[in-house]
Motif scaffolding. Structure first.
Motif, PDB file in Angstrom:
ATOM      1  N   ALA A  16     -56.677  -0.138 -12.699  1.00 40.36           N
ATOM      2  CA  ALA A  16     -56.219  -1.385 -13.314  1.00 40.36           C
ATOM      3  C   ALA A  16     -57.146  -2.538 -12.951  1.00 40.36           C
ATOM      4  O   ALA A  16     -57.439  -3.399 -13.790  1.00 40.36           O
ATOM      5  N   ASN A  17     -57.619  -2.569 -11.720  1.00 41.38           N
ATOM      6  CA  ASN A  17     -58.538  -3.623 -11.295  1.00 41.38           C
ATOM      7  C   ASN A  17     -59.860  -3.534 -12.052  1.00 41.38           C
ATOM      8  O   ASN A  17     -60.417  -4.559 -12.468  1.00 41.38           O
ATOM      9  N   THR A  18     -60.351  -2.335 -12.258  1.00 42.48           N
ATOM     10  CA  THR A  18     -61.603  -2.153 -13.000  1.00 42.48           C
ATOM     11  C   THR A  18     -61.432  -2.602 -14.445  1.00 42.48           C
ATOM     12  O   THR A  18     -62.294  -3.292 -15.000  1.00 42.48           O
ATOM     13  N   TRP A  19     -60.323  -2.223 -15.071  1.00 45.92           N
ATOM     14  CA  TRP A  19     -60.054  -2.619 -16.448  1.00 45.92           C
ATOM     15  C   TRP A  19     -59.932  -4.141 -16.559  1.00 45.92           C
ATOM     16  O   TRP A  19     -60.503  -4.765 -17.453  1.00 45.92           O
ATOM     17  N   ASN A  20     -59.192  -4.737 -15.651  1.00 47.96           N
ATOM     18  CA  ASN A  20     -58.996  -6.181 -15.658  1.00 47.96           C
ATOM     19  C   ASN A  20     -60.323  -6.916 -15.484  1.00 47.96           C
ATOM     20  O   ASN A  20     -60.609  -7.875 -16.193  1.00 47.96           O
ATOM     21  N   PHE A  21     -61.140  -6.478 -14.561  1.00 51.01           N
ATOM     22  CA  PHE A  21     -62.424  -7.130 -14.322  1.00 51.01           C
ATOM     23  C   PHE A  21     -63.320  -7.030 -15.547  1.00 51.01           C
ATOM     24  O   PHE A  21     -63.977  -8.000 -15.928  1.00 51.01           O
ATOM     25  N   VAL A  23     -62.450  -6.732 -18.748  1.00 49.33           N
ATOM     26  CA  VAL A  23     -61.951  -7.601 -19.818  1.00 49.33           C
ATOM     27  C   VAL A  23     -62.240  -9.067 -19.501  1.00 49.33           C
ATOM     28  O   VAL A  23     -62.662  -9.835 -20.369  1.00 49.33           O
ATOM     29  N   VAL A  24     -62.043  -9.453 -18.256  1.00 47.65           N
ATOM     30  CA  VAL A  24     -62.278 -10.849 -17.870  1.00 47.65           C
ATOM     31  C   VAL A  24     -63.757 -11.208 -18.014  1.00 47.65           C
ATOM     32  O   VAL A  24     -64.094 -12.284 -18.503  1.00 47.65           O
ATOM     33  N   PRO A  67     -55.381  -8.145 -23.961  1.00 46.26           N
ATOM     34  CA  PRO A  67     -55.771  -7.034 -23.086  1.00 46.26           C
ATOM     35  C   PRO A  67     -55.812  -7.457 -21.640  1.00 46.26           C
ATOM     36  O   PRO A  67     -55.520  -6.730 -20.754  1.00 46.26           O
TER      37      PRO A  67
END
Length: 67
Positions: A16-21, A23-24, A67
């Motif tokens: 989740a942290n990888t996905w969030n980073f 997208v940001v 997202p």
């Protein structure tokens, strides 16, 4: 903090942290790319391009926010 819950929870948080980073970073880069274009159009007095850039920026932000 999640490591005590087990390997599965730790892996989920890492994913989740990888996905969030990702997208940001994409959203931030896209919004920062519009900044010089809108500023240049504003300096040149081109109100149509300023409006277009701002409206495209808002639309892009709305698409990238969920997202």
């Amino acid at each position: 903090m999640v490591g005590r819950l087990g390997a599965g929870a730790l892996a989920a948080v890492a994913l989740a942290n990888t996905w969030n980073f990702g997208v940001v970073i994409i959203a931030l880069g896209a919004s920062r790319a519009l900044d010089p274009l809108v500023a240049q159009a504003h300096g040149a007095g081109d109100r149509r391009t300023v409006g277009l850039g701002l409206s495209l920026g808002l639309a892009m932000g709305a698409l990238l926010a969920p997202p």
